[in-house]
Write a protein that holds these residues in place. Sequence first.
Motif, PDB file in Angstrom:
ATOM      1  N   LYS A 258      13.191 -25.504 -11.003  1.00 22.28           N
ATOM      2  CA  LYS A 258      11.969 -25.847 -11.016  1.00 22.28           C
ATOM      3  C   LYS A 258      11.179 -26.024  -9.722  1.00 22.28           C
ATOM      4  CE  LYS A 258      12.350 -26.807 -15.747  1.00 22.28           C
ATOM      5  NZ  LYS A 258      13.493 -25.908 -15.260  1.00 22.28           N
ATOM      6  N   THR A 259      12.159 -26.201  -8.710  1.00 18.13           N
ATOM      7  CA  THR A 259      12.206 -26.163  -6.980  1.00 18.13           C
ATOM      8  C   THR A 259      12.173 -25.587  -6.259  1.00 18.13           C
ATOM      9  OG1 THR A 259      12.638 -28.194  -6.531  1.00 18.13           O
ATOM     10  CG2 THR A 259      10.179 -29.140  -7.755  1.00 18.13           C
ATOM     11  N   ALA A 260      11.006 -25.427  -5.409  1.00 21.51           N
ATOM     12  CA  ALA A 260      11.793 -24.975  -4.580  1.00 21.51           C
ATOM     13  C   ALA A 260      12.030 -25.561  -2.838  1.00 21.51           C
ATOM     14  CB  ALA A 260      11.857 -23.016  -3.931  1.00 21.51           C
ATOM     15  N   THR A 261      12.976 -25.308  -1.568  1.00 24.78           N
ATOM     16  CA  THR A 261      12.481 -25.233  -0.046  1.00 24.78           C
ATOM     17  C   THR A 261      12.520 -24.403  -0.166  1.00 24.78           C
ATOM     18  OG1 THR A 261      14.669 -25.763  -0.122  1.00 24.78           O
ATOM     19  CG2 THR A 261      14.289 -27.583  -0.512  1.00 24.78           C
ATOM     20  N   THR A 262      12.419 -23.104  -0.042  1.00 24.26           N
ATOM     21  CA  THR A 262      12.694 -22.022   0.750  1.00 24.26           C
ATOM     22  C   THR A 262      11.904 -20.882  -0.242  1.00 24.26           C
ATOM     23  OG1 THR A 262      13.672 -22.438   2.185  1.00 24.26           O
ATOM     24  CG2 THR A 262      12.908 -20.285   1.952  1.00 24.26           C
ATOM     25  N   GLU A 263      10.936 -20.298  -0.201  1.00 20.56           N
ATOM     26  CA  GLU A 263       9.937 -18.815  -0.645  1.00 20.56           C
ATOM     27  C   GLU A 263       9.968 -17.741  -0.194  1.00 20.56           C
ATOM     28  OE1 GLU A 263       7.309 -19.950  -3.472  1.00 20.56           O
ATOM     29  OE2 GLU A 263       7.504 -21.770  -3.366  1.00 20.56           O
ATOM     30  N   MET A 264      10.676 -16.712   0.011  1.00 21.57           N
ATOM     31  CA  MET A 264       9.804 -15.574   0.211  1.00 21.57           C
ATOM     32  C   MET A 264       9.348 -14.675  -0.565  1.00 21.57           C
ATOM     33  SD  MET A 264      12.827 -12.864   2.000  1.00 21.57           S
ATOM     34  CE  MET A 264      14.087 -12.434   0.830  1.00 21.57           C
ATOM     35  N   THR A 265       9.342 -13.534  -0.283  1.00 26.22           N
ATOM     36  CA  THR A 265       7.813 -12.191  -0.693  1.00 26.22           C
ATOM     37  C   THR A 265       8.119 -11.496   0.111  1.00 26.22           C
ATOM     38  OG1 THR A 265       6.666 -13.930  -1.146  1.00 26.22           O
ATOM     39  CG2 THR A 265       5.284 -11.514  -1.456  1.00 26.22           C
ATOM     40  N   ILE A 266       8.895 -10.187  -0.456  1.00 32.10           N
ATOM     41  CA  ILE A 266       9.401  -8.943   0.274  1.00 32.10           C
ATOM     42  C   ILE A 266       8.951  -8.133  -1.033  1.00 32.10           C
ATOM     43  CG2 ILE A 266      11.206  -9.759  -0.861  1.00 32.10           C
ATOM     44  CD1 ILE A 266      12.350  -8.856   2.039  1.00 32.10           C
ATOM     45  N   SER A 267       9.154  -7.022  -0.360  1.00 33.09           N
ATOM     46  CA  SER A 267       9.007  -5.488  -0.781  1.00 33.09           C
ATOM     47  C   SER A 267      10.728  -5.075  -1.988  1.00 33.09           C
ATOM     48  CB  SER A 267       8.770  -4.153  -0.056  1.00 33.09           C
ATOM     49  OG  SER A 267       9.125  -3.205  -0.669  1.00 33.09           O
ATOM     50  N   PRO A 323      10.424  -7.708   8.033  1.00 28.06           N
ATOM     51  CA  PRO A 323       9.640  -8.830   8.097  1.00 28.06           C
ATOM     52  C   PRO A 323       9.136  -8.693   6.780  1.00 28.06           C
ATOM     53  CG  PRO A 323       7.671  -6.892   8.027  1.00 28.06           C
ATOM     54  CD  PRO A 323       9.706  -6.603   7.896  1.00 28.06           C
ATOM     55  N   ALA A 324       8.803 -10.159   6.504  1.00 28.35           N
ATOM     56  CA  ALA A 324       8.993 -10.461   5.095  1.00 28.35           C
ATOM     57  C   ALA A 324       8.007 -12.139   4.970  1.00 28.35           C
ATOM     58  CB  ALA A 324      10.670 -11.793   4.674  1.00 28.35           C
ATOM     59  N   GLY A 325       7.191 -12.341   4.353  1.00 26.48           N
ATOM     60  CA  GLY A 325       6.709 -13.819   3.857  1.00 26.48           C
ATOM     61  C   GLY A 325       7.292 -14.893   2.947  1.00 26.48           C
ATOM     62  N   ILE A 326       7.623 -15.407   4.360  1.00 23.69           N
ATOM     63  CA  ILE A 326       9.097 -16.856   4.353  1.00 23.69           C
ATOM     64  C   ILE A 326       8.178 -17.988   4.454  1.00 23.69           C
ATOM     65  CG2 ILE A 326      11.167 -17.702   4.894  1.00 23.69           C
ATOM     66  CD1 ILE A 326      12.267 -14.665   5.520  1.00 23.69           C
ATOM     67  N   THR A 327       7.983 -18.713   3.825  1.00 18.29           N
ATOM     68  CA  THR A 327       7.912 -20.194   4.192  1.00 18.29           C
ATOM     69  C   THR A 327       8.776 -21.797   3.760  1.00 18.29           C
ATOM     70  OG1 THR A 327       6.386 -20.263   1.252  1.00 18.29           O
ATOM     71  CG2 THR A 327       5.418 -19.953   3.127  1.00 18.29           C
ATOM     72  N   GLY A 328       9.045 -22.455   4.461  1.00 16.27           N
ATOM     73  CA  GLY A 328       9.424 -23.915   3.878  1.00 16.27           C
ATOM     74  C   GLY A 328      10.491 -23.494   5.537  1.00 16.27           C
ATOM     75  N   ASP A 329      12.061 -23.924   4.554  1.00 17.99           N
ATOM     76  CA  ASP A 329      12.481 -24.189   5.010  1.00 17.99           C
ATOM     77  C   ASP A 329      13.516 -22.616   6.140  1.00 17.99           C
ATOM     78  OD1 ASP A 329      12.445 -26.930   5.428  1.00 17.99           O
ATOM     79  OD2 ASP A 329      14.483 -27.025   3.675  1.00 17.99           O
ATOM     80  N   LEU A 360      23.672 -23.600  -1.188  1.00 20.02           N
ATOM     81  CA  LEU A 360      24.381 -23.868  -2.291  1.00 20.02           C
ATOM     82  C   LEU A 360      23.651 -24.203  -3.907  1.00 20.02           C
ATOM     83  CD1 LEU A 360      26.230 -26.701  -0.525  1.00 20.02           C
ATOM     84  CD2 LEU A 360      27.274 -24.508  -0.505  1.00 20.02           C
ATOM     85  N   SER A 361      22.511 -24.258  -3.451  1.00 21.10           N
ATOM     86  CA  SER A 361      22.009 -24.258  -5.092  1.00 21.10           C
ATOM     87  C   SER A 361      21.805 -23.067  -5.801  1.00 21.10           C
ATOM     88  CB  SER A 361      20.072 -25.238  -4.762  1.00 21.10           C
ATOM     89  OG  SER A 361      21.131 -26.089  -4.674  1.00 21.10           O
ATOM     90  N   PRO A 362      21.350 -22.395  -6.975  1.00 21.83           N
ATOM     91  CA  PRO A 362      20.987 -21.429  -8.051  1.00 21.83           C
ATOM     92  C   PRO A 362      19.354 -20.933  -6.889  1.00 21.83           C
ATOM     93  CG  PRO A 362      21.510 -23.155  -8.962  1.00 21.83           C
ATOM     94  CD  PRO A 362      21.636 -23.514  -7.959  1.00 21.83           C
ATOM     95  N   ALA A 363      19.499 -19.616  -7.098  1.00 27.89           N
ATOM     96  CA  ALA A 363      18.219 -18.474  -6.242  1.00 27.89           C
ATOM     97  C   ALA A 363      17.464 -17.981  -7.908  1.00 27.89           C
ATOM     98  CB  ALA A 363      18.888 -17.346  -5.422  1.00 27.89           C
ATOM     99  N   VAL A 364      16.054 -18.104  -8.143  1.00 29.22           N
ATOM    100  CA  VAL A 364      15.311 -17.930  -8.520  1.00 29.22           C
ATOM    101  C   VAL A 364      15.270 -16.458  -7.985  1.00 29.22           C
ATOM    102  CG1 VAL A 364      13.066 -17.987  -9.826  1.00 29.22           C
ATOM    103  CG2 VAL A 364      14.923 -20.137  -9.456  1.00 29.22           C
ATOM    104  N   ILE A 365      14.638 -14.599  -9.085  1.00 24.75           N
ATOM    105  CA  ILE A 365      13.959 -13.864  -8.263  1.00 24.75           C
ATOM    106  C   ILE A 365      12.928 -13.475  -9.878  1.00 24.75           C
ATOM    107  CG2 ILE A 365      13.897 -11.801  -7.643  1.00 24.75           C
ATOM    108  CD1 ILE A 365      17.045 -12.424  -7.467  1.00 24.75           C
TER     109      ILE A 365
END
Lengths: 384, 634
Positions: A258-267, A323-329, A360-365
């Motif tokens: 439900k939460t994330a520590t790193t988020e990326m937006t990319i083409s 380049p990618a929009g990356i926020t968080g850790d 180590l945790s599941p990634a959401v796409i």
Amino acid sequence: MRIACVQDQLSRGLATVGRAVSSRTTMPVLGHVLLATDGERLRLAATNLELGITTWISARVLEEGRATVPARLLAEFVNSLPSGKDVSIDGGTRGAPLHLSCDRISANVKGMDPDEFPPLATGDDRPAVRIPSREFRTMIDQVAFSAARDESRPVLGGVNVKVSGAQLTLAAADGFRLSIRHARLDHGLPEPLDIIIPARALTELGRLLGGDDDDVELSVTGNRTQVLFRVRTADGETVLVSRLLEGQFPDLQRVIPKTATTEMTISRSELATAIKIASIFARDAANVVRLDLQPGDEGGVTPGTLEITATAPDVGDNKSQMPAGITGDETHISFSAEFLSDVLGVLKSDRIHLKLTGPLSPAVIEGVGVEDYTHVIMPMHSVR
Amino acid sequence: MGRIRQLDAEVIARIAAGEVVERPASVVKELAENSIDAGARSITIEINRGGFGLIRVRDDGVGIAPQDLPLALARHATSKLDDADDLYAVRTLGFRGEALSSIGAVAQVELVSRPPDREGGWVHRVEGGITTHDGASASPPGTTVSVANLFFNTPARLAFQRSHGAEARAIAQIVTHLALAAPTIRWQLVIDGHQSLSTPGDGSFVEAAIAVYGAVVAPHLLTLPLIDETAVRVTGICTSPVVHRNTRAYTTFVVNGRVVRSQALTHAVEEAYHALLPTGRHPIASVRIDVPPAEVDVNIHPTKLEIRLQRERLVYARVRDAVRQAVGRFTPSPVIHPSVPSWPLNSPSHTPTPPKTGTWGLRPTPLLDDPNADQGAEPIGLVSGSPPGGEASPRERSGSAWSEVLAASQDAGIVRPSPTASPGPGTTPKPPGPVARPASDPASWRPLGQVGLTYIVVESPDGMYLIDQHSAHERIVYEQLKRAPTADETLVQPLLNPDPIELTPSQSTWLRTNGPSLQSFGYDLEPFGTGTGTETWLLRAVPRTVATRGRARAVADLLDALIDREYGDGPIEDQTRWAVACHSAVRAGDSLTMTEMVSLMEQLSRCDLRQTCPHGRPTMIHLSHTQLAREFGR
């Protein structure tokens, strides 16, 4: 039986049911196609006992009857007949040869007793859900690939189809990844539906679904052991029936972070290209690609950087930067290249979100701005 | 006084004892055989300290009358033989009358016996050949012989004895063989207070074998077809080629009720299995042979372990045929090839256990729109079900004898990689035979397709290859695992939501002890709860190599294989590496895409020993252009 029909329609009908013809030799009748008069139509049917397809084409019925003949032989012969001409068919009763003639070409095809052909459900009055064909096809494409291909847990080889109120949900998971897709329905069902359909049956259904204006109807047979899809197209009507898988489908919602520590937006296309290049090297190294996510600065003035690497000890390595929009850790994470390619291939939006919670945790796409589709992949890590 | 003198009786007795009583195990053998000869229905054997402390054999046989007891312990005293002619028609196991007296010469022996028709028993004690007690005693029907302090008076022999543990193992082995030889007798073996063997004694070879070798072999036991011709009768059991062991100790021969060692018979059995088993592996078999007593000479060795058979060649052929038929029924060999005889369509895959219709096996629902769906369900289940169980699985249908391929390949000059690599991790194959040529680089090969979802047909610059997809992939995974410690990491694919897996108690026990070694290869399992008879574990992660193939089944098979020591007795890491390679490799019956086949070739080209799998089975068969041309008469 004595009928006449148009070559093009017969050819198309045989191709449609041909997807369900079994190549197994243990029950010869499963390699056959059933031809039966049905009012002013000709009914064609084939089944491999897991999946059955029935389709109807218009025909001039001179004498009612049924016949069962080898599917491939008949299809090949009919395909080679001149297009647009009438094909007249007679014989076939109690396993007698079926006589076909078209233009100046004729053939006798030996078949089997039609009584040996397994009876196939073609519909009853059970309540059905109506879904636009095109949307349902997209849903199948986005979900069915996540179903397990091995048989260690049979339920995971299926797609969980749920109807609750006016919401339709398709979900599949093979243990390492999952896909969930929702859709709104015009009309729901009187009572909720929760079934597991073999992924292969849905994939076959996807092939039958085409036109923009068409609809597909989904219903479950009275004894709740089979699912029945009725596809109406301009050409006619086709029914696909499949057995259901028994068992309890795992609750996938629980697994989605439900939460994330790193988020990326990319083409999507840029990422897909980079993964494709990396997999040239990855396929010699357990198919692993590594993603290094370097966040941009706080104000978002400089974007972050994504670096994708694949290293095969004996072959070489490859690195892509973008380049990618990356926020968080800052995060370093490894995935199966195949898993990433699969989901990137079915996402429709131009830009995608990748949400991570450590390596180590599941990634959401998900697609940016898309709320009805979620894909989750479990990353890989090393033992030590 | 002359230098030569007659030895006194005690010394003679001790010398003779030396021939028969080599070690505690031989005492057990002699005593147990006496009990069999006494018509016992039940024989209980207790030993302490490897038999050096105590050996006690209790039976419910005919017993010995009190007046005969002292005689039983005298030299060359027997009830089994009357005159020299009888020597050539021995039906009993013992006959020389040496056993008890020999044992009595080197131990403290107590003989308690009561024939069933008498009221009370009698006891007779002997120490170093001298009677110390003789009197009435309470006793159940039958005879109990207790041997204490074996070799107390022959310190030299005692000094050369092996450890207690080794001796206990040897005794267990002898009792095992006897139990298999005499399945009508209820056998119990108690070692240091722990029951280590208990057979039902119901006369069934199969039940006896299960009691002896454990339930794991039960699904693989094959009953030999009864062969009873020209006064040679062959019965018994063997195992399907998927079960094998690394010693010949699991092959037992019983000739006229006597357990014997015979190189010729061992060879007969192995010939029946020829090349169905990996190199250096041996079958489990228990073969009982009955011939007219006059045709057997058992009197060639004091331990009677070796015998001479008059019609050895005939017996050899009968045994080989019986085993071959049993194995052949299990693996019928479909055979088609015009000029190369007996070309196998399918060949055995050595994935050790057939697929289990495991706990996950959901019953598929019938598709037929049939009101009587229950009746209709059965055949449908067969085609739409989960993994094919039972006889129809491609693996079990499998294969024909390699021997025939071998013979054929010699005839036709087919170049075959040497299958003689010794098994075991870190093995190097023997240099290929004179006909073998180095294979060209698989990376340059072009896969054409699959045969029977088992073999890949490949075109190569030097002709064509048939590649066993399982063996080839097994080799690849094995070498990857071997390299892993030097490469930077072993990759693990965790599961999103863990798979529950049902394990048997023995699998669970093994896992609790050896879990860490599996974990180092990427398996992550944790206990979850107990069910009825089974235990549930959660599979949380698998090695990357098994990520896409039947993971739950692979884990259970893997554990069974490790428990069975199918991968030898080496360090647990070696065994595990080998087992993981075998169980994570593509199986026979798996459908492969062209891309997967190409990738397999590329990976195979990077293997050091690409021509054999880690078991030593060949991964490929080569057919050169020349051979193809010759076959087609061009």
